[in-house]
Design a protein around this motif. Structure first.
Motif, PDB file in Angstrom:
ATOM      1  N   LEU A   5       0.807  -1.214   0.000  1.00 22.55           N
ATOM      2  CA  LEU A   5       0.000   0.000   0.000  1.00 22.55           C
ATOM      3  C   LEU A   5       0.848   1.276   0.000  1.00 22.55           C
ATOM      4  O   LEU A   5       0.561   2.187  -0.784  1.00 22.55           O
ATOM      5  CB  LEU A   5      -0.975  -0.023   1.176  1.00 22.55           C
ATOM      6  CG  LEU A   5      -2.061   1.034   1.171  1.00 22.55           C
ATOM      7  CD1 LEU A   5      -2.903   0.918  -0.081  1.00 22.55           C
ATOM      8  CD2 LEU A   5      -2.918   0.894   2.409  1.00 22.55           C
ATOM      9  N   PRO A   6       1.893   1.415   0.824  1.00 28.34           N
ATOM     10  CA  PRO A   6       2.701   2.641   0.743  1.00 28.34           C
ATOM     11  C   PRO A   6       3.373   2.831  -0.617  1.00 28.34           C
ATOM     12  O   PRO A   6       3.476   3.961  -1.113  1.00 28.34           O
ATOM     13  CB  PRO A   6       3.750   2.459   1.838  1.00 28.34           C
ATOM     14  CG  PRO A   6       3.150   1.496   2.791  1.00 28.34           C
ATOM     15  CD  PRO A   6       2.299   0.593   1.963  1.00 28.34           C
ATOM     16  N   MET A  11       3.543   5.795  -5.705  1.00 27.74           N
ATOM     17  CA  MET A  11       3.473   5.823  -7.165  1.00 27.74           C
ATOM     18  C   MET A  11       2.390   6.789  -7.632  1.00 27.74           C
ATOM     19  O   MET A  11       2.584   7.543  -8.592  1.00 27.74           O
ATOM     20  CB  MET A  11       3.196   4.425  -7.718  1.00 27.74           C
ATOM     21  CG  MET A  11       4.373   3.507  -7.691  1.00 27.74           C
ATOM     22  SD  MET A  11       3.999   1.804  -8.159  1.00 27.74           S
ATOM     23  CE  MET A  11       3.151   1.996  -9.694  1.00 27.74           C
ATOM     24  N   LEU A  12       1.260   6.792  -6.959  1.00 27.58           N
ATOM     25  CA  LEU A  12       0.173   7.698  -7.325  1.00 27.58           C
ATOM     26  C   LEU A  12       0.574   9.150  -7.082  1.00 27.58           C
ATOM     27  O   LEU A  12       0.306  10.025  -7.909  1.00 27.58           O
ATOM     28  CB  LEU A  12      -1.088   7.344  -6.533  1.00 27.58           C
ATOM     29  CG  LEU A  12      -2.343   8.121  -6.878  1.00 27.58           C
ATOM     30  CD1 LEU A  12      -2.748   7.860  -8.317  1.00 27.58           C
ATOM     31  CD2 LEU A  12      -3.456   7.751  -5.929  1.00 27.58           C
ATOM     32  N   LEU A  42       2.401   5.802 -14.717  1.00 28.81           N
ATOM     33  CA  LEU A  42       2.430   5.544 -13.269  1.00 28.81           C
ATOM     34  C   LEU A  42       1.045   5.672 -12.649  1.00 28.81           C
ATOM     35  O   LEU A  42       0.676   4.898 -11.759  1.00 28.81           O
ATOM     36  CB  LEU A  42       3.398   6.503 -12.578  1.00 28.81           C
ATOM     37  CG  LEU A  42       4.854   6.103 -12.562  1.00 28.81           C
ATOM     38  CD1 LEU A  42       5.697   7.201 -11.930  1.00 28.81           C
ATOM     39  CD2 LEU A  42       5.053   4.813 -11.812  1.00 28.81           C
ATOM     40  N   GLY A  43       0.279   6.654 -13.090  1.00 28.94           N
ATOM     41  CA  GLY A  43      -1.065   6.843 -12.542  1.00 28.94           C
ATOM     42  C   GLY A  43      -1.988   5.680 -12.856  1.00 28.94           C
ATOM     43  O   GLY A  43      -2.689   5.171 -11.978  1.00 28.94           O
ATOM     44  N   ILE A  44      -1.979   5.244 -14.113  1.00 31.12           N
ATOM     45  CA  ILE A  44      -2.823   4.109 -14.496  1.00 31.12           C
ATOM     46  C   ILE A  44      -2.379   2.840 -13.790  1.00 31.12           C
ATOM     47  O   ILE A  44      -3.205   2.077 -13.273  1.00 31.12           O
ATOM     48  CB  ILE A  44      -2.804   3.940 -16.031  1.00 31.12           C
ATOM     49  CG1 ILE A  44      -3.509   5.120 -16.693  1.00 31.12           C
ATOM     50  CG2 ILE A  44      -3.449   2.623 -16.448  1.00 31.12           C
ATOM     51  CD1 ILE A  44      -3.310   5.184 -18.185  1.00 31.12           C
ATOM     52  N   TRP A  45      -1.071   2.633 -13.745  1.00 28.45           N
ATOM     53  CA  TRP A  45      -0.535   1.434 -13.101  1.00 28.45           C
ATOM     54  C   TRP A  45      -0.881   1.404 -11.604  1.00 28.45           C
ATOM     55  O   TRP A  45      -1.318   0.375 -11.073  1.00 28.45           O
ATOM     56  CB  TRP A  45       0.964   1.415 -13.302  1.00 28.45           C
ATOM     57  CG  TRP A  45       1.667   0.144 -12.976  1.00 28.45           C
ATOM     58  CD1 TRP A  45       1.116  -1.032 -12.607  1.00 28.45           C
ATOM     59  CD2 TRP A  45       3.073  -0.071 -12.986  1.00 28.45           C
ATOM     60  NE1 TRP A  45       2.087  -1.958 -12.390  1.00 28.45           N
ATOM     61  CE2 TRP A  45       3.302  -1.390 -12.618  1.00 28.45           C
ATOM     62  CE3 TRP A  45       4.151   0.749 -13.274  1.00 28.45           C
ATOM     63  CZ2 TRP A  45       4.574  -1.916 -12.517  1.00 28.45           C
ATOM     64  CZ3 TRP A  45       5.416   0.214 -13.189  1.00 28.45           C
ATOM     65  CH2 TRP A  45       5.620  -1.102 -12.818  1.00 28.45           C
ATOM     66  N   SER A  46      -0.709   2.523 -10.929  1.00 25.27           N
ATOM     67  CA  SER A  46      -0.985   2.542  -9.494  1.00 25.27           C
ATOM     68  C   SER A  46      -2.483   2.410  -9.201  1.00 25.27           C
ATOM     69  O   SER A  46      -2.866   1.753  -8.232  1.00 25.27           O
ATOM     70  CB  SER A  46      -0.426   3.811  -8.857  1.00 25.27           C
ATOM     71  OG  SER A  46      -1.073   4.949  -9.359  1.00 25.27           O
TER      72      SER A  46
END
Length: 62
Positions: A5-6, A11-12, A42-46
């Motif tokens: 989670l961290p 990443m977000l 990174l946004g989509i992945w996270s």
């Protein structure tokens, strides 16, 4: 599962930061597009990982 989670939240946060830097400054086009692409990836992945994390956590509680 809590260990991830961290990392996912970091990443977000990094994706939001790179996107806002690319949109508010006036860098060269190559830098701007690379920051936008990196922020989007990174946004989509996270977000996908966070959704999967919550789904697995919910299944584990049942």
């Amino acid at each position: 599962m809590v260990k991830n989670l961290p990392l996912l939240l970091a990443m977000l946060l990094i994706s939001c930061s790179t996107t806002s830097i690319a949109l508010t400054t006036n860098p060269p086009e190559f830098v701007e597009f690379s920051l936008l692409i990196a922020g989007a990836v990174l946004g989509i992945w996270s977000m996908m990982a966070l959704i999967l994390h919550l789904g697995i956590k919910r299944i584990g509680n049942n």
